[in-house]
Scaffold this active site. Structure first.
Site, short mmCIF file in Angstrom:
data_model
loop_
_atom_site.label_atom_id
_atom_site.label_comp_id
_atom_site.label_asym_id
_atom_site.label_seq_id
_atom_site.Cartn_x
_atom_site.Cartn_y
_atom_site.Cartn_z
N PHE A 1 0.54 12.49 17.69
CA PHE A 1 -0.17 13.76 17.83
C PHE A 1 -1.08 13.86 16.61
CE2 PHE A 1 -1.00 18.25 17.37
CZ PHE A 1 -1.63 18.45 18.57
N THR A 2 -2.23 14.50 16.77
CA THR A 2 -3.25 14.50 15.70
C THR A 2 -2.69 14.89 14.33
OG1 THR A 2 -3.81 16.74 16.40
CG2 THR A 2 -5.23 14.99 17.21
N ARG B 1 -9.84 15.98 24.22
CA ARG B 1 -8.76 15.12 23.73
C ARG B 1 -9.22 13.68 23.99
NH1 ARG B 1 -5.16 18.17 20.50
NH2 ARG B 1 -7.04 17.64 19.43
N PHE C 1 -12.21 17.15 14.46
CA PHE C 1 -12.46 17.83 15.72
C PHE C 1 -12.41 19.35 15.59
CE2 PHE C 1 -8.00 18.87 16.40
CZ PHE C 1 -7.35 17.87 15.69
N ASP D 1 10.00 15.13 18.01
CA ASP D 1 9.05 16.24 18.01
C ASP D 1 9.34 17.05 19.27
OD1 ASP D 1 6.93 17.99 18.39
OD2 ASP D 1 5.41 16.60 17.67
N TYR E 1 13.39 39.02 1.28
CA TYR E 1 12.86 37.73 0.81
C TYR E 1 13.90 36.63 1.02
CZ TYR E 1 10.37 34.33 -2.02
OH TYR E 1 9.69 33.22 -2.44
N LYS F 1 4.60 26.63 20.27
CA LYS F 1 4.69 26.10 21.62
C LYS F 1 6.08 26.29 22.20
CE LYS F 1 1.66 22.26 22.24
NZ LYS F 1 0.38 22.72 21.71
#
Ligand code: F0G
Length: 487
Positions: free
Chosen positions: A137-138, A394, A460, A228, A84, A271
């Protein structure tokens, strides 16, 4: 690792991307008949997010969590340290962050948007706080607005020219940035956000020269830069390809400069380096302390952050592998091949070819469909119908409504066909090309969509739509006529 790879040329002169890996674990795919695909579209509300992979042939929805893992990553997962608190897996990850991203402090989060939640929660202090960025970005936008913040997008005009040849469409408009800062006041700007390989404009990179200029402005006004880095490796690879100053550099050198110009680096490891996870990294101890308390609150203890220790091991190895150009380049090279082949056959694509996926210009391909009927969503549904290939809308469906609840139409209507790293073969890419060329020739048969169920947040994902006419049936009939009994 880290050394730039020599070029491999074909005697024929053809630009064929050659894979420097082999497949050792594979997954069987099915291609179901078009009649079943039509049923699947009705069942899934003409929204590709809601399809079941049982009905999908090539899943080009995203690269998120779908890039191929390496043998070394899978091996590392076996020696994960279940604990943990204080897990050795975390310390190995921390070392990888320090070696590759050159940041001392790392806060794990279960994925990229969890990092965005923590950053928005920590830094958006009052309603109306403004985050300047190259482009949203969304999920980043959703978290910023959730906490009362606003965004301003500062791209150069070239970024919105779909058929541009500009190498760095993701560049942040430096002059506009200064103007925005002066007009808004630094006290109302929590940070500047730069997104590597700007996802929503077609996976387009920014240059190091641009980031250096943004850093100068940030320093002049005492503002922080948040990078990002979800698509950091790809942005770095395109810098090697396109920015003359770095022609002979290594991935590691470019990545170090990019992360060095940011105060905070966050990423979706789905990613960047693995198939799960995310993190926030910094060299600034004050920043670390500002954010530290939010990790146990939202994610989990500081040494696991809501991710399994096995995944943390894979993230660590994946970070080191990001330094290997042969690994990173596979997807952008396939994308370049696909975009160039499609353009040669008249299919309107976003250029120059970017990263993450090939982006079809639905505004042009479906110019007969008004934006109120979502051309990119329509194209995505039509393409799935005739090919079994799942892409992602998109465009305006991915946009959120404004504060008064009005529709906001997207700058671009794109169908993204993601090319996850080291997953597809070149014959599968040729199949995508073949079916898309046919669809372009029959584009007049594609019709619009309308919402029948619209969720209030990130609509979306689970939104339900319906065709405005019986165009899907007509398109299917034409497919049967031209392809006979072919799947
Ligand atoms: N930032 C960028 C640039 C992204 O592309 C994504 C995810 C995120 C943040 C959020 O990360 O999914 O781990 O929470 N992009 C995926 C995509 C979903 O398909 O483009 P996440």
């Amino acid at each position: 690792m880290g050394k730039q790879q020599p070029v491999i040329r074909f005697y024929s002169g053809e630009d064929i991307p050659l894979e420097l890996h082999k497949a050792r674990i594979v997954q069987k795919l099915n291609l179901v008949p078009i009649e079943r695909r039509l049923e699947a579209l009705y069942e899934g509300g003409f929204n590709t997010f809601r399809l079941n992979t049982r009905d999908i042939f090539l899943d080009m929805l995203t690269d998120s969590g779908t890039n191929a893992m390496s043998d070394m990553q899978l091996a590392a997962m076996m020696h994960a340290d279940d604990a943990y608190a204080g897990s050795q897996s975390f310390y190995r990850f921390q070392k990888a962050v320090e070696d590759v991203l050159k940041k001392k402090y790392v806060l794990p989060a279960h994925q990229g948007r969890a990092a965005e939640n923590i950053l928005a929660k920590a830094y958006i202090r009052k309603k109306g706080d403004l985050i300047p960025m190259n482009y949203h970005f969304t999920t980043a936008l959703a978290h910023i607005t959730q906490y009362g913040g606003r965004i301003v997008e500062l791209l150069y005009d070239e970024a919105f020219r779909i058929d541009s040849s500009h190498p760095f469409k993701g560049n942040l408009h430096v002059e506009k940035l200064e103007q925005v800062i002066r007009e808004t006041g630094v006290e109302n700007i929590p940070f500047i956000r730069m997104e590597a390989s700007t996802n929503l404009i077609g996976g387009q990179p920014f240059s190091i020269q641009n980031m250096r200029e943004v850093r100068k402005v940030a320093d002049a006004y005492g503002l922080r830069i948040v990078l990002d880095a979800s698509l950091l490796g790809e942005n770095a690879y395109l810098i090697l390809q396109r920015e003359p100053e770095f022609a002979g550099s290594t991935m590691g050198e470019v990545i170090e400069i990019m992360t060095g110009l940011a105060d905070i680096v966050y990423f979706s490891a789905r990613k960047l380096s693995s198939s799960r996870g995310g993190a926030i990294c910094t060299n600034n101890h004050d920043i670390y302390l500002e954010l530290e308390a939010l990790v146990p609150l939202f994610e989990g203890f500081l040494t696991y952050g809501g991710i399994s220790v096995r995944e943390i091991e894979a993230m660590a190895v994946g970070l080191y592998e990001t330094l290997d150009e042969t690994m990173i380049r596979q997807s952008p090279d396939f994308i370049r091949y696909l975009v160039n082949s499609l353009m040669a056959k008249g299919v309107p694509m976003v250029t120059p070819p970017g990263v993450l996926g090939a982006h079809v210009n639905a505004m042009q391909l479906c110019e007969h469909i008004p934006q109120t009927q979502y051309p990119a969503g329509s194209l995505g549904a039509a393409f799935f119908l005739i090919s079994g290939v799942r892409g992602m809308e998109r465009g305006s469906i991915s946009n959120q409504r404004d504060e008064e609840g009005n529709e906001t139409y997207a700058d671009m209507e794109l169908l993204r066909l993601a090319v996850p790293r080291r997953v597809f073969t070149l014959s599968q890419i040729k199949y995508v090309e073949d079916r898309l060329v046919w669809l372009n020739e029959n584009r007049r048969l594609i019709g619009g969509l309308k919402f029948i169920y619209e969720p209030p947040v990130l609509r979306f994902f689970m939104g339900g739509l319906a065709p405005v006419s019986d165009w899907p049936e007509k398109l299917m009939a034409k497919f049967r006529k031209d392809f006979g009994d072919s799947l």
